[in-house]
Design a protein around this motif. Structure first.
Motif, mmCIF file in Angstrom:
data_model
loop_
_atom_site.group_PDB
_atom_site.id
_atom_site.type_symbol
_atom_site.label_atom_id
_atom_site.label_comp_id
_atom_site.label_asym_id
_atom_site.label_seq_id
_atom_site.Cartn_x
_atom_site.Cartn_y
_atom_site.Cartn_z
ATOM 1 N N THR A 1 0.435 12.512 0.173
ATOM 2 C CA THR A 1 0.522 13.064 -0.944
ATOM 3 C C THR A 1 0.660 14.767 -0.545
ATOM 4 O O THR A 1 1.560 15.420 -1.113
ATOM 5 N N VAL B 1 3.893 15.359 1.724
ATOM 6 C CA VAL B 1 5.199 15.437 0.777
ATOM 7 C C VAL B 1 5.381 16.427 -0.106
ATOM 8 O O VAL B 1 6.667 17.049 -0.407
ATOM 9 N N SER C 1 7.855 9.516 0.264
ATOM 10 C CA SER C 1 7.541 8.821 -1.039
ATOM 11 C C SER C 1 7.496 7.351 -1.051
ATOM 12 O O SER C 1 6.969 6.691 -1.971
ATOM 13 N N HIS D 1 5.116 4.420 -2.738
ATOM 14 C CA HIS D 1 5.654 3.204 -3.430
ATOM 15 C C HIS D 1 4.895 1.801 -2.564
ATOM 16 O O HIS D 1 4.480 0.899 -3.582
ATOM 17 N N ARG E 1 -0.087 10.344 -10.449
ATOM 18 C CA ARG E 1 1.170 10.833 -10.718
ATOM 19 C C ARG E 1 0.766 12.289 -11.237
ATOM 20 O O ARG E 1 1.472 13.483 -10.922
ATOM 21 N N ARG F 1 -0.497 14.643 -8.798
ATOM 22 C CA ARG F 1 0.662 15.297 -7.901
ATOM 23 C C ARG F 1 1.376 16.331 -8.776
ATOM 24 O O ARG F 1 1.684 17.418 -8.286
ATOM 25 N N SER G 1 10.844 12.127 -6.081
ATOM 26 C CA SER G 1 9.823 11.564 -5.533
ATOM 27 C C SER G 1 9.224 10.495 -6.229
ATOM 28 O O SER G 1 8.762 9.501 -5.708
ATOM 29 N N GLU H 1 8.655 6.399 -5.661
ATOM 30 C CA GLU H 1 7.163 5.864 -5.638
ATOM 31 C C GLU H 1 7.142 4.689 -6.595
ATOM 32 O O GLU H 1 6.476 3.672 -6.617
#
Length: 259
Positions: A136, A139, A180, A184, A199, A202, A242, A246
């Motif tokens: 996390t 990215v 990403s 997933h 999310r 993020r 992204s 995911e």
């Protein structure tokens, strides 16, 4: 340079994509860099770009000791055996980025930084939990880098620097897709409410990071045609793309989803 979307990587089917083959091909077909082009920057341009290049140079360079450990555990637990080799190639590319920037810095006498507070915070956050936390943070930094290298390319007339940025963008774009897709694989069988919460985390991390990075190097971003709102919007669009990967394991973004 304009913002490049993740769908422009040419990857059609993530589930069948051979990352090891890609990394081997990419590292055998790098753009040619002529480091004899050593008088392109003016003193004003040098002063403008030096602080941010020092920061990104140290950020790109890491042995990845903690990352390798978490990758090994994840690969063993999920039987994703090729993941270790994939991430070894990823770390190799990141180190190449650091070495390339260092070589460019050496031309103009830009001294490398021993530590940078932003990089230190990112490294601490990456080690707080397992692989998901590492990826996390990674990215997020890579999506910031996509906008940064675009701005850096726009900021001077240095053809060598523009070529370096072009190579960086090519590599980082695919790194974002790789990380990403890893998220997933981590989230696909997990509780939907927890995924939704993470999310949101993020998004919060991206908003904070983009704010801090832009204001730290705002002169470079302004010169590189990246006012704050544009920079923030581009970073959030990368994040939307992204998160779509995911969620779905697919790179092809449906119309209207990247917001």
């Amino acid at each position: 340079m304009k913002r490049i979307t993740l769908s422009k990587t040419g990857i059609k089917n993530l589930a069948e994509f051979d990352w090891i083959k890609y990394f081997k091909y990419n590292n055998a077909h790098l753009l040619k860099l002529d480091f004899n082009q050593n008088n392109e920057l003016t003193k004003k341009e040098l002063a403008l770009i030096a602080p941010s290049i020092r920061a990104f140079q140290i950020g790109e360079g890491s042995e990845g000791t903690h990352l390798r450990k978490t990758v090994k555990k994840f690969a063993a637990r999920t039987h994703y055996h090729e993941y270790e080799e994939i991430m070894n190639w990823f770390i190799l590319e990141e180190n190449r980025h650091s070495q390339t920037l260092k070589k460019y810095m050496d031309i103009y006498g830009i001294k490398p930084a021993n530590t940078m507070w932003i990089d230190t915070i990112f490294r601490i956050l990456r080690k707080l939990m397992g692989l998901e936390c590492e990826v996390t943070i990674l990215v997020t930094a890579e999506m910031i880098a996509l906008s940064y290298y675009t701005a850096l390319s726009n900021a001077t007339h240095s053809e060598l620097l523009k070529t370096i940025c072009k190579q960086m963008l090519n590599d980082e774009l695919r790194h974002v897709v790789l990380q990403s897709d890893t998220l997933h694989k981590i989230s696909e069988h997990r509780n939907a409410m927890l995924n939704c919460f993470l999310r949101s985390v993020r998004k919060m991390i991206m908003r904070i990071t983009s704010f801090v990075v832009w204001h730290k190097y705002k002169n470079l971003f302004i010169r590189g045609k990246y006012p704050y709102e544009r920079f923030k919007n581009h970073c959030m669009k990368y994040l939307s793309e992204s998160i779509y990967i995911e969620k779905t394991g697919s790179i092809k973004l449906r119309k209207g989803r990247a917001r």
